[in-house]
Scaffold this motif. Structure first.
Motif, mmCIF file in Angstrom:
data_model
loop_
_atom_site.group_PDB
_atom_site.id
_atom_site.type_symbol
_atom_site.label_atom_id
_atom_site.label_comp_id
_atom_site.label_asym_id
_atom_site.label_seq_id
_atom_site.Cartn_x
_atom_site.Cartn_y
_atom_site.Cartn_z
ATOM 1 N N ALA A 115 -29.389 18.407 14.424
ATOM 2 C CA ALA A 115 -29.219 19.849 14.618
ATOM 3 C C ALA A 115 -28.183 20.125 15.708
ATOM 4 O O ALA A 115 -27.340 21.027 15.568
ATOM 5 C CB ALA A 115 -30.554 20.489 14.967
ATOM 6 N N LEU A 124 -24.681 19.358 14.248
ATOM 7 C CA LEU A 124 -24.227 20.416 13.358
ATOM 8 C C LEU A 124 -23.755 21.634 14.147
ATOM 9 O O LEU A 124 -22.761 22.271 13.792
ATOM 10 C CB LEU A 124 -25.349 20.831 12.404
ATOM 11 N N GLY A 125 -24.485 21.950 15.201
ATOM 12 C CA GLY A 125 -24.071 23.058 16.049
ATOM 13 C C GLY A 125 -22.714 22.826 16.671
ATOM 14 O O GLY A 125 -21.887 23.747 16.769
ATOM 15 N N ARG A 162 -19.952 23.114 13.938
ATOM 16 C CA ARG A 162 -19.675 24.528 13.645
ATOM 17 C C ARG A 162 -18.922 25.185 14.811
ATOM 18 O O ARG A 162 -18.010 25.980 14.597
ATOM 19 C CB ARG A 162 -20.976 25.269 13.367
ATOM 20 N N ARG A 180 -29.540 22.374 4.056
ATOM 21 C CA ARG A 180 -29.605 22.469 5.514
ATOM 22 C C ARG A 180 -28.274 22.942 6.086
ATOM 23 O O ARG A 180 -28.230 23.782 6.983
ATOM 24 C CB ARG A 180 -30.000 21.129 6.108
ATOM 25 N N LEU A 181 -27.198 22.405 5.575
ATOM 26 C CA LEU A 181 -25.876 22.810 6.051
ATOM 27 C C LEU A 181 -25.591 24.266 5.702
ATOM 28 O O LEU A 181 -24.994 25.000 6.491
ATOM 29 C CB LEU A 181 -24.818 21.889 5.452
ATOM 30 N N ASN A 241 -26.896 26.502 8.130
ATOM 31 C CA ASN A 241 -26.248 26.414 9.435
ATOM 32 C C ASN A 241 -24.797 26.888 9.386
ATOM 33 O O ASN A 241 -23.969 26.468 10.201
ATOM 34 C CB ASN A 241 -26.317 24.977 9.958
ATOM 35 N N ARG A 267 -16.594 26.068 6.928
ATOM 36 C CA ARG A 267 -17.314 26.855 7.929
ATOM 37 C C ARG A 267 -17.148 28.329 7.622
ATOM 38 O O ARG A 267 -16.034 28.849 7.563
ATOM 39 C CB ARG A 267 -16.779 26.556 9.324
#
Length: 201
Positions: free
Chosen positions: A122, A125-126, A129, A169-170, A173, A199
């Motif tokens: 997590a 991924l943050g 992004r 999941r992506l 996010n 993105r």
């Protein structure tokens, strides 16, 4: 798995790993094609996260991409700098990327997230992004699986993901799927998957 454990484990096996996977010619041609098709024409900066021996970074750089590599393992960074003079590589973690917010056109994370537990994933991924500009591309390679579970990887324990589950999941996010790739297991090679994502705002 703590980053320091992953760092030490790969450091101990760095020479063997480089011998097996250290050149672009040793990679599956479909993988190279996927990466190049999506990242090989980007005009802005691209970060190869978990670049290992540095082969993908150097390959993109040779195509004219403003690519640089980052890796947690000092032995990999030292090899990459020696093997690919003039290509920028640095030591660092995907959990705290040394890049300004919205500064990148592309991120390559090719099997570099496989040792992350859910909490670390997590965070990564943050960071992906955060550093990508709007419409920037993420190319993510990983082990395919029927379930999201850990297994005994040859270096340190790793995780596999069902493609649909990881794509969902992506999507949750802030990413939009563009393309996916899957390849069945064969001989001693585990099932492979990759996702290409954009993105979103």
């Amino acid at each position: 798995m703590e980053p320091s454990e992953v760092q030490r484990a790969y450091g101990r096996l760095a020479t063997a790993y480089i011998d097996l996977f250290g050149m672009i010619e040793q990679l599956h041609p479909d993988d190279v094609d996927l990466v190049v098709r999506h990242l090989g024409n980007l005009e802005g900066p691209v970060l190869d996260i978990g670049c290992g021996p540095g082969h993908y970074t150097a390959h993109l750089r040779a195509l004219g991409v403003d690519a640089r590599g980052i890796d947690l393992v000092p032995e990999f960074v030292a090899h990459a700098r020696a093997a690919h003079p003039g290509v920028p590589y640095e030591l660092g973690s995907m959990l705290d990327l040394p890049a300004p917010t919205g500064s990148l056109s592309g991120v390559l994370a090719w099997y570099s997230t496989i040792h992350l537990d859910d909490g670390q994933f997590a965070l990564a991924l943050g960071e992906f992004r955060r550093v990508l500009q709007t419409d920037g591309l993420l190319v993510l390679g990983f082990f395919d699986g029927i379930e999201h579970d850990a297994f005994a990887h040859k270096v340190v324990p790793a995780w596999r993901w069902p493609v649909d589950q990881l794509a969902e999941r992506l999507s949750g996010n802030g990413f939009v799927e563009i393309e996916r790739q899957q390849r069945d297991a064969s001989d001693d090679v585990r099932a492979h998957a990759a996702l290409v994502l954009r993105r979103a705002d």
